[in-house]
Enzyme design. Structure first.
Site, mmCIF file in Angstrom:
data_model
loop_
_atom_site.group_PDB
_atom_site.id
_atom_site.type_symbol
_atom_site.label_atom_id
_atom_site.label_comp_id
_atom_site.label_asym_id
_atom_site.label_seq_id
_atom_site.Cartn_x
_atom_site.Cartn_y
_atom_site.Cartn_z
ATOM 1 N N LYS A 102 -2.910 -16.132 -2.217
ATOM 2 C CA LYS A 102 -2.171 -15.913 -3.473
ATOM 3 C C LYS A 102 -1.550 -17.189 -4.036
ATOM 4 C CE LYS A 102 -1.109 -11.061 -3.096
ATOM 5 N NZ LYS A 102 -0.145 -10.039 -2.763
ATOM 6 N N ASP A 125 1.990 -7.703 -8.790
ATOM 7 C CA ASP A 125 2.739 -7.229 -7.612
ATOM 8 C C ASP A 125 4.198 -6.913 -7.949
ATOM 9 O OD1 ASP A 125 0.805 -7.229 -5.632
ATOM 10 O OD2 ASP A 125 1.226 -9.260 -4.953
HETATM 11 P P1 NAP Z 1 0.415 -14.100 1.903
HETATM 12 O O1 NAP Z 1 0.792 -14.683 0.597
HETATM 13 O O2 NAP Z 1 -0.745 -14.678 2.595
HETATM 14 O O3 NAP Z 1 1.714 -14.167 2.876
HETATM 15 C C1 NAP Z 1 1.657 -13.690 4.181
HETATM 16 C C2 NAP Z 1 3.059 -13.580 4.765
HETATM 17 O O4 NAP Z 1 2.980 -12.936 6.039
HETATM 18 C C3 NAP Z 1 3.703 -14.944 5.005
HETATM 19 O O5 NAP Z 1 5.099 -14.807 4.933
HETATM 20 C C4 NAP Z 1 3.262 -15.239 6.444
HETATM 21 O O6 NAP Z 1 4.098 -16.142 7.135
HETATM 22 C C5 NAP Z 1 3.416 -13.850 7.056
HETATM 23 N N1 NAP Z 1 2.591 -13.687 8.238
HETATM 24 C C6 NAP Z 1 1.239 -13.631 8.314
HETATM 25 N N2 NAP Z 1 0.840 -13.421 9.574
HETATM 26 C C7 NAP Z 1 1.978 -13.375 10.339
HETATM 27 C C8 NAP Z 1 2.232 -13.197 11.721
HETATM 28 N N3 NAP Z 1 1.230 -13.030 12.597
HETATM 29 N N4 NAP Z 1 3.521 -13.188 12.152
HETATM 30 C C9 NAP Z 1 4.535 -13.366 11.267
HETATM 31 N N5 NAP Z 1 4.368 -13.537 9.934
HETATM 32 C C10 NAP Z 1 3.096 -13.539 9.484
HETATM 33 O O7 NAP Z 1 0.131 -12.530 1.786
HETATM 34 P P2 NAP Z 1 0.908 -11.485 0.856
HETATM 35 O O8 NAP Z 1 0.125 -11.274 -0.350
HETATM 36 O O9 NAP Z 1 2.327 -11.895 0.749
HETATM 37 O O10 NAP Z 1 0.769 -10.142 1.702
HETATM 38 C C11 NAP Z 1 1.583 -9.859 2.807
HETATM 39 C C12 NAP Z 1 1.320 -8.421 3.248
HETATM 40 O O11 NAP Z 1 1.791 -7.521 2.235
HETATM 41 C C13 NAP Z 1 -0.185 -8.144 3.416
HETATM 42 O O12 NAP Z 1 -0.394 -7.428 4.610
HETATM 43 C C14 NAP Z 1 -0.544 -7.325 2.198
HETATM 44 O O13 NAP Z 1 -1.575 -6.375 2.464
HETATM 45 C C15 NAP Z 1 0.778 -6.619 1.879
HETATM 46 N N6 NAP Z 1 0.858 -6.346 0.427
HETATM 47 C C16 NAP Z 1 0.904 -5.065 0.022
HETATM 48 C C17 NAP Z 1 0.960 -4.792 -1.339
HETATM 49 C C18 NAP Z 1 0.981 -3.369 -1.836
HETATM 50 O O14 NAP Z 1 0.648 -3.156 -3.002
HETATM 51 N N7 NAP Z 1 1.389 -2.413 -1.045
HETATM 52 C C19 NAP Z 1 0.992 -5.833 -2.273
HETATM 53 C C20 NAP Z 1 0.985 -7.139 -1.798
HETATM 54 C C21 NAP Z 1 0.903 -7.384 -0.431
HETATM 55 P P3 NAP Z 1 3.789 -17.725 7.119
HETATM 56 O O15 NAP Z 1 4.388 -18.237 5.840
HETATM 57 O O16 NAP Z 1 4.474 -18.210 8.329
HETATM 58 O O17 NAP Z 1 2.301 -17.895 7.161
#
Ligand code: NAP
Length: 281
Positions: A72, A109
Site C-alpha cells: 500500500k 479504506d
Molecule cells: P501493510 O500496509 O502491509 O501493513 C502491515 C502491518 O502489519 C504493518 O504494521 C506490519 O508491521 C504488521 N505486520 C505484518 N506482519 C506482522 C507480524 N508477523 N507481526 C507483527 N506485525 C506484523 O498492510 P495493511 O494494508 O495495513 O493490512 C494489514 C491487515 O489489515 C491485513 O491483514 C489486511 O488484510 C487487513 N485489512 C483489512 C481491511 C478490511 O477491509 N477489513 C482493510 C485493510 C486491511 P511492520 O511495519 O513491522 O512490517
C-alpha cells in the site's frame, strides 16, 4: 458470466491474497449489475512483480485494482498521480485507470472503516484509541479518526514506522488537541477504560494473538481481519464490544467499485455473497 474480447479487468494486488473474500464480493456485484468485467487475483510477492503488474495495467483492459499487504505504501512512486486523500493518508488501496490511460492512486479504506463504525453505531468521538500496527490500514484508520478522538497510541513491530506515522499526525495539527503517543510494550500499557483497540496487522490465525494491552468489558475491540480471531474471541469472553473487518471490507470494496464502474454496487448482494462464502470456507 462469459468472457469475451471486451471484458474489463479489475483485481487484487498483494501477497498473500489467496484467502481474500474480495473476489466473491466484486464478482457478485458485477454479475448482479450485468457489467462485462471480472475481479481477479494478482499475487505480487516483491517489488519487481509489482512493477510488472503496474506496466501490464497500463497496456491492457484493466479498469483498476485494489492494493493490499505489503504494497500500500510502495505502490505510490509507481503511479502517475495520487489524489489528496491518499496523499494525506500516505497509502493507496485502489488504483483507478483514467481516461487518458494514466494510473491514479486513491484510498477507500478510511471511508470504509468509518462507515463500518457508523453502521454498527460504534461511538468514537472523544474516545481513546490504541492501534496495533502502522501499515496502510492503520494509517487510514489513524487519519480518519484523528480529528474526532481524544488520543491515539500506536504499537508496531517496526517502531520507526509507528514513530513516522505519529510525526505525520502531529504535523497535521488537528483542532481537537489530540494526544498522540508511541507504545513500546502493549502488555505493560494501562489502556484507559472505554478505549477502542483496533487491530491492523495480519496476526489473527488460530494460534496468533497480537501483542495487546490488558482488556476489560468497557473496551471496544475492532479487528480489521474478517475472521473471529483469537483476539476477538478473548475480548468477547470478557464482555467487550467487538467488531470484525467484514463490514469495512464491504464498504471499502463498494467505494472502489463505484470509482471503477461509475455506479454503486448492490451492497446487500455483497453482504449475502460474503456470508455464503464464509459458510463454505
Ligand atoms: P501493510 O500496509 O502491509 O501493513 C502491515 C502491518 O502489519 C504493518 O504494521 C506490519 O508491521 C504488521 N505486520 C505484518 N506482519 C506482522 C507480524 N508477523 N507481526 C507483527 N506485525 C506484523 O498492510 P495493511 O494494508 O495495513 O493490512 C494489514 C491487515 O489489515 C491485513 O491483514 C489486511 O488484510 C487487513 N485489512 C483489512 C481491511 C478490511 O477491509 N477489513 C482493510 C485493510 C486491511 P511492520 O511495519 O513491522 O512490517
Amino acid at each position: 458470466m462469459k468472457i469475451n474480447g471486451h471484458t474489463k479487468i479489475a483485481g487484487l494486488i498483494g501477497n498473500p491474497i489467496a484467502h481474500s473474500l474480495s473476489y466473491t464480493l466484486h464478482n457478485a456485484a458485477l454479475e448482479a449489475l450485468g457489467i462485462d468485467a471480472r475481479y481477479l487475483p494478482f499475487p505480487s510477492p516483491d517489488t519487481s512483480s509489482l512493477k510488472n503488474l503496474v506496466s501490464m495495467m497500463r497496456t491492457s483492459g484493466f479498469v483498476g485494482a485494489n492494493v493490499t499487504i505489503p504494497h500500500k505504501e510502495n505502490i505510490i512512486p509507481l503511479l502517475d498521480s495520487i489524489d489528496r486523500n491518499a496523499q494525506r493518508i500516505g497509502a493507496v488501496n485502489t488504483i483507478t485507470k483514467q481516461l487518458d490511460g494514466t494510473l491514479l492512486g486513491k484510498n477507500s479504506d478510511a471511508e470504509g472503516f468509518l462507515l463500518s463504525l457508523k453502521n454498527a453505531s460504534i461511538q468514537y468521538t472523544n474516545r481513546n484509541v490504541f492501534l496495533i500496527g502502522a501499515g496502510g490500514a492503520a494509517r487510514a484508520v489513524a487519519m480518519i479518526l484523528a480529528p474526532h478522538v481524544a488520543s491515539i497510541t500506536i504499537w508496531n513491530r517496526t517502531p520507526a514506522k509507528a514513530q513516522k506515522l505519529l510525526s505525520e499526525l502531529r504535523k497535521k495539527g488537528f483542532p481537537n488537541n489530540i494526544s498522540l503517543s508511541f507504545c513500546g510494550d502493549p502488555s505493560a500499557y494501562p489502556l484507559p477504560p472505554k478505549s477502542i483497540l483496533i487491530q491492523c496487522t495480519p496476526l489473527g490465525k488460530e494460534d496468533e494473538m497480537p501483542p495487546h494491552p490488558q482488556l476489560d468489558k468497557s473496551h471496544t475491540v475492532i479487528d480489521l481481519l474478517y475472521q473471529y480471531t483469537p483476539l476477538l474471541q478473548q475480548s468477547h469472553a470478557l464482555g467487550a464490544q467487538i467488531q470484525d473487518g467484514s463490514s469495512m471490507l464491504i464498504h471499502q470494496a463498494a467505494i472502489s467499485f463505484s470509482w471503477w464502474f461509475s455506479v454503486p454496487p448492490p451492497i446487500e448482494i455483497m453482504y449475502r455473497s460474503l456470508h455464503k462464502q464464509r459458510k463454505i470456507v
